[in-house]
Scaffold this active site. Sequence first.
Site, PDB file in Angstrom:
ATOM      1  CB  SER A   1      -0.837   0.016   1.287  1.00 39.23           C
ATOM      2  OG  SER A   1      -1.478   1.275   1.447  1.00 39.23           O
TER       3      SER A   1
ATOM      4  CE1 TYR B   1      -4.341  -2.322   5.149  1.00 40.86           C
ATOM      5  CE2 TYR B   1      -3.521  -0.104   4.769  1.00 40.86           C
ATOM      6  CZ  TYR B   1      -4.017  -1.300   4.282  1.00 40.86           C
ATOM      7  OH  TYR B   1      -4.182  -1.467   2.914  1.00 40.86           O
TER       8      TYR B   1
HETATM    9  P1  NAI Z   1     -10.963  -6.711  -0.400  1.00 38.76           P
HETATM   10  O1  NAI Z   1     -11.499  -6.628   0.973  1.00 38.76           O
HETATM   11  O2  NAI Z   1     -11.896  -6.868  -1.542  1.00 38.76           O
HETATM   12  O3  NAI Z   1      -9.894  -7.869  -0.525  1.00 38.76           O
HETATM   13  C1  NAI Z   1      -9.226  -8.464   0.544  1.00 38.76           C
HETATM   14  C2  NAI Z   1      -9.300  -9.958   0.335  1.00 38.76           C
HETATM   15  O4  NAI Z   1      -8.506 -10.612   1.314  1.00 38.76           O
HETATM   16  C3  NAI Z   1     -10.751 -10.475   0.485  1.00 38.76           C
HETATM   17  O5  NAI Z   1     -11.075 -11.307  -0.615  1.00 38.76           O
HETATM   18  C4  NAI Z   1     -10.689 -11.269   1.781  1.00 38.76           C
HETATM   19  O6  NAI Z   1     -11.567 -12.372   1.815  1.00 38.76           O
HETATM   20  C5  NAI Z   1      -9.236 -11.724   1.761  1.00 38.76           C
HETATM   21  N1  NAI Z   1      -8.798 -12.126   3.099  1.00 38.76           N
HETATM   22  C6  NAI Z   1      -8.922 -11.432   4.257  1.00 38.76           C
HETATM   23  N2  NAI Z   1      -8.463 -12.173   5.283  1.00 38.76           N
HETATM   24  C7  NAI Z   1      -8.031 -13.340   4.746  1.00 38.76           C
HETATM   25  C8  NAI Z   1      -7.452 -14.514   5.288  1.00 38.76           C
HETATM   26  N3  NAI Z   1      -7.244 -14.642   6.602  1.00 38.76           N
HETATM   27  N4  NAI Z   1      -7.128 -15.526   4.461  1.00 38.76           N
HETATM   28  C9  NAI Z   1      -7.352 -15.422   3.118  1.00 38.76           C
HETATM   29  N5  NAI Z   1      -7.910 -14.340   2.558  1.00 38.76           N
HETATM   30  C10 NAI Z   1      -8.242 -13.319   3.360  1.00 38.76           C
HETATM   31  O7  NAI Z   1     -10.076  -5.396  -0.586  1.00 38.76           O
HETATM   32  P2  NAI Z   1      -8.923  -5.061  -1.628  1.00 38.76           P
HETATM   33  O8  NAI Z   1      -8.872  -3.601  -1.703  1.00 38.76           O
HETATM   34  O9  NAI Z   1      -9.077  -5.822  -2.869  1.00 38.76           O
HETATM   35  O10 NAI Z   1      -7.609  -5.535  -0.843  1.00 38.76           O
HETATM   36  C11 NAI Z   1      -6.610  -6.354  -1.408  1.00 38.76           C
HETATM   37  C12 NAI Z   1      -5.244  -5.923  -0.904  1.00 38.76           C
HETATM   38  O11 NAI Z   1      -4.942  -4.626  -1.408  1.00 38.76           O
HETATM   39  C13 NAI Z   1      -5.130  -5.822   0.621  1.00 38.76           C
HETATM   40  O12 NAI Z   1      -3.898  -6.376   1.021  1.00 38.76           O
HETATM   41  C14 NAI Z   1      -5.158  -4.322   0.869  1.00 38.76           C
HETATM   42  O13 NAI Z   1      -4.477  -3.965   2.042  1.00 38.76           O
HETATM   43  C15 NAI Z   1      -4.463  -3.823  -0.370  1.00 38.76           C
HETATM   44  N6  NAI Z   1      -4.704  -2.421  -0.682  1.00 38.76           N
HETATM   45  C16 NAI Z   1      -5.966  -1.977  -0.990  1.00 38.76           C
HETATM   46  C17 NAI Z   1      -6.165  -0.653  -1.315  1.00 38.76           C
HETATM   47  C18 NAI Z   1      -7.494  -0.087  -1.645  1.00 38.76           C
HETATM   48  O14 NAI Z   1      -7.631   1.155  -1.632  1.00 38.76           O
HETATM   49  N7  NAI Z   1      -8.502  -0.882  -1.932  1.00 38.76           N
HETATM   50  C19 NAI Z   1      -5.034   0.294  -1.362  1.00 38.76           C
HETATM   51  C20 NAI Z   1      -3.770  -0.282  -0.974  1.00 38.76           C
HETATM   52  C21 NAI Z   1      -3.627  -1.583  -0.668  1.00 38.76           C
HETATM   53  C1  BGC Z   2      -6.210   1.454   2.224  1.00 40.18           C
HETATM   54  C2  BGC Z   2      -7.382   2.270   1.746  1.00 40.18           C
HETATM   55  C3  BGC Z   2      -6.985   3.714   1.515  1.00 40.18           C
HETATM   56  C4  BGC Z   2      -5.802   3.761   0.602  1.00 40.18           C
HETATM   57  C5  BGC Z   2      -5.302   5.188   0.389  1.00 40.18           C
HETATM   58  C6  BGC Z   2      -5.068   1.622   1.283  1.00 40.18           C
HETATM   59  O1  BGC Z   2      -3.977   0.913   1.764  1.00 40.18           O
HETATM   60  O2  BGC Z   2      -6.576   0.080   2.285  1.00 40.18           O
HETATM   61  O3  BGC Z   2      -8.388   2.199   2.750  1.00 40.18           O
HETATM   62  O4  BGC Z   2      -8.056   4.420   0.922  1.00 40.18           O
HETATM   63  O5  BGC Z   2      -4.748   2.987   1.124  1.00 40.18           O
HETATM   64  O6  BGC Z   2      -5.132   5.865   1.581  1.00 40.18           O
END
Ligand code: NAI
Ligand code: BGC
Length: 256
Positions: free
Chosen positions: A144, A157
């Site tokens: 991130s 986080y």
């Molecule tokens: P999301 O909530 O759709 O995806 C997260 C996924 O991780 C979900 O499918 C969830 O079921 C899975 N997960 C959670 N705990 C788990 C576990 N114990 N075992 C296996 N799977 C598990 O959200 P998103 O945004 O797609 O997140 C994906 C990655 O991207 C995360 O690591 C998040 O920190 C990162 N990220 C997201 C950003 C955003 O703005 N959406 C920005 C920067 C980083």
């Molecule tokens: C976080 C989001 C956030 C983004 C930008 C990501 O790592 O999961 O919640 O909006 O960073 O700040």
Amino acid sequence: MQRLQGKVAIVTGAGSGIGQAIAKRLGCEGAKVLINYRGSEAGADETRRAIEACGGQSVVIQGDVTKMDDLRNLVDTAWNKFDSADILVNNAGLEIRSDFWDTKEEDYDRQMAVNLRGPYFLAQAFVRRLRDAKKPGRIINISSVHEDMAFPGFTTYCCSKGGMRMMMHNLTVELGPLGITVNNIAPGAIATPINKALLEDKPKLNALLANIPLGRLGTPEDVAAMVAFLTSDDASYITGATFLVDGGLMRNYHEQ
Ligand code: NAI
Ligand code: BGC
């Protein structure tokens, strides 16, 4: 052009958001994909169907990245079904909000277990098999902008993502001699379920948009495109770096 023919990729958390887009993209680039999900089998099935529609192959596999047996099972399944695991995308993550002074021990532990411990030991299981087989590989961590940038109210986080940054730095050095590259992708604000509360809060969303030079949230596909590049032959000399996919968020500064 299919850049990943003959490769096998493991993508964690591939039943929603960024992980789903990554799995689809790698599958459509020709990789055989292990679609890991924890809770939402329907989401993982949707990912599988999208890959099928591209003529690709995949396997859906339930598993919790906080459980060592599940991590080993992911890697073993890749080798048993497809005879390799060349690409690992550590994507699964969660984000727990709490002011520093209110943080509960169990929230700290869960944040680290999912976002850092899981990727660490999954990478270990992935590397051990490659080392035994004397094969090269690619590790991509979805960290991130908060591997570097402060995020008040989300200190656990940030600690987990900052840890992922140093994990990548170290593994670059330890795994380079094995032909395994390690890079992080640092997304900014991407429209996915992790940001549900923010997406539903117009004033907060507008304040965030004002902080993004490109003036929009990112899409999961924006992140997936970077993964496709970093796992392709074009990126064979790239290791030890973090790639921002954030519309300029990290560099933003204004004087009013
Ligand atoms: P999301 O909530 O759709 O995806 C997260 C996924 O991780 C979900 O499918 C969830 O079921 C899975 N997960 C959670 N705990 C788990 C576990 N114990 N075992 C296996 N799977 C598990 O959200 P998103 O945004 O797609 O997140 C994906 C990655 O991207 C995360 O690591 C998040 O920190 C990162 N990220 C997201 C950003 C955003 O703005 N959406 C920005 C920067 C980083
Ligand atoms: C976080 C989001 C956030 C983004 C930008 C990501 O790592 O999961 O919640 O909006 O960073 O700040």
